[in-house]
Design an enzyme around this catalytic site. Structure first.
Site, PDB file in Angstrom:
ATOM      1  CE  LYS A 157      -4.276  -1.745   2.032  1.00 22.41           C
ATOM      2  NZ  LYS A 157      -5.331  -1.487   3.030  1.00 22.41           N
ATOM      3  CB  SER A 216      -0.855   1.506  15.977  1.00 23.69           C
ATOM      4  OG  SER A 216      -0.065   0.350  16.268  1.00 23.69           O
ATOM      5  N   GLY A 217      -1.888  -0.238  12.960  1.00 22.15           N
ATOM      6  CA  GLY A 217      -1.370  -0.657  11.666  1.00 22.15           C
ATOM      7  C   GLY A 217      -1.919   0.193  10.531  1.00 22.15           C
ATOM      8  N   GLY A 218      -1.764  -0.300   9.305  1.00 17.85           N
ATOM      9  CA  GLY A 218      -2.175   0.464   8.138  1.00 17.85           C
ATOM     10  C   GLY A 218      -3.656   0.757   8.101  1.00 17.85           C
TER      11      GLY A 218
END
Length: 273
Positions: free
Chosen positions: A71, A131-133
């Site tokens: 991404k 808190s990831g993508g």
């Protein structure tokens, strides 16, 4: 209405992911059949994202869905980046117009539309676990929709603090005594096949004090958190709604046709069957 027979003129759309699933393939191809569109959708994986995006451009592939871990890498490989992708420095959709590639993020767009359609009050505090993508997309959508007060809950102190600092939110490693009217899970807790598939992402007292429970996990759509929230009489937003809305947004960008809400719901159910 069935789609026309495949020919040399059939328009191809694809997805690129480290671990492709059948959800997008089934969703898009179902709607191509339903609407009689001369399109075909196919999922791929790759070890060379630059070459893959070069192929999208060179072969005239109309649309390309992008999943982890690509991404961010594709940002440098496209010609134009819409605000939805720029806001979170992550792409999930590329549209090819005659060799010119435009990137966007329909996860961000879908979350903003759900916030609006469910009438969530931006004056309220939002707690976002993860808190990831995807958490970045969700949290940024809330912040950009006017939610000025928020807390990121993440065990990873580095990514949690970074996301919180970027948005002007607070951060803490665990939920603890934190309570809020809007709580959102953007972790794999509750995901089918995962080590915590039977666990709710928030405790009962957190659910009891909230007005709206939002679980971004899409498989299953009825996660332990969503089931607990329904039992407590709370307003719920499911991951199935996110994935259907973002896919519908992609579909319209690729084809120029906006499916009805009923068609999207049918395609979503088919994709997950």
């Amino acid at each position: 209405m069935a789609r026309p027979p495949l020919t040399k003129d059939t328009t191809l759309c694809i997805s690129l992911a480290a671990r492709p699933s059948n959800i997008g393939t089934r969703f898009h191809n179902y709607l191509y059949d339903e609407l009689g569109l001369d399109f075909l959708y196919k999922a791929f994986t790759t070890t060379d994202i630059a070459a893959a995006i070069g192929g999208v451009r060179a072969l005239g592939i109309r649309g390309c869905s992008v999943s982890m871990p690509f991404k961010q890498d594709v940002l440098a490989l496209v010609d134009h980046v819409e605000e939805s992708a720029r806001a979170i420095t992550a792409v999930n959709t590329i549209v090819n117009d005659g060799g010119v590639l435009t990137a966007s993020n329909t996860d961000y767009i879908a979350v903003q539309r759900l916030i609006a359609s469910y009438g969530l009050d931006a004056a309220q505090h939002v707690v976002i676990r993860g808190s990831g993508g995807m958490a970045s997309a969700v949290a940024t959508a809330f912040r950009d929709h006017g939610f000025g007060a928020g807390t990121i809950v993440a065990r990873n102190a580095e990514t949690g603090r970074q996301l919180a600092d970027r948005l002007g939110y607070g951060w803490q490693a665990e939920v603890g005594d934190l309570r809020a009217p809007v709580v959102v899970n953007v972790t794999p807790i509750g995901m089918a096949g995962g080590p915590e598939m039977r666990e709710p992402a928030f405790d009962d007292d957190v659910i009891a004090s909230a007005r709206t429970i939002f679980d971004v996990v899409a498989l299953p759509s009825e996660t332990p958190l969503i089931m607990a929230a329904r039992a407590a009489g709370k307003q719920v937003i499911t991951g199935a709604e996110v994935i259907a809305l973002q896919a519908a947004e992609q579909f319209e960008r690729y084809t120029g046709v906006r499916p009805t809400a009923e068609q999207v719901a049918a395609a979503s159910a088919f994709s997950r069957a």
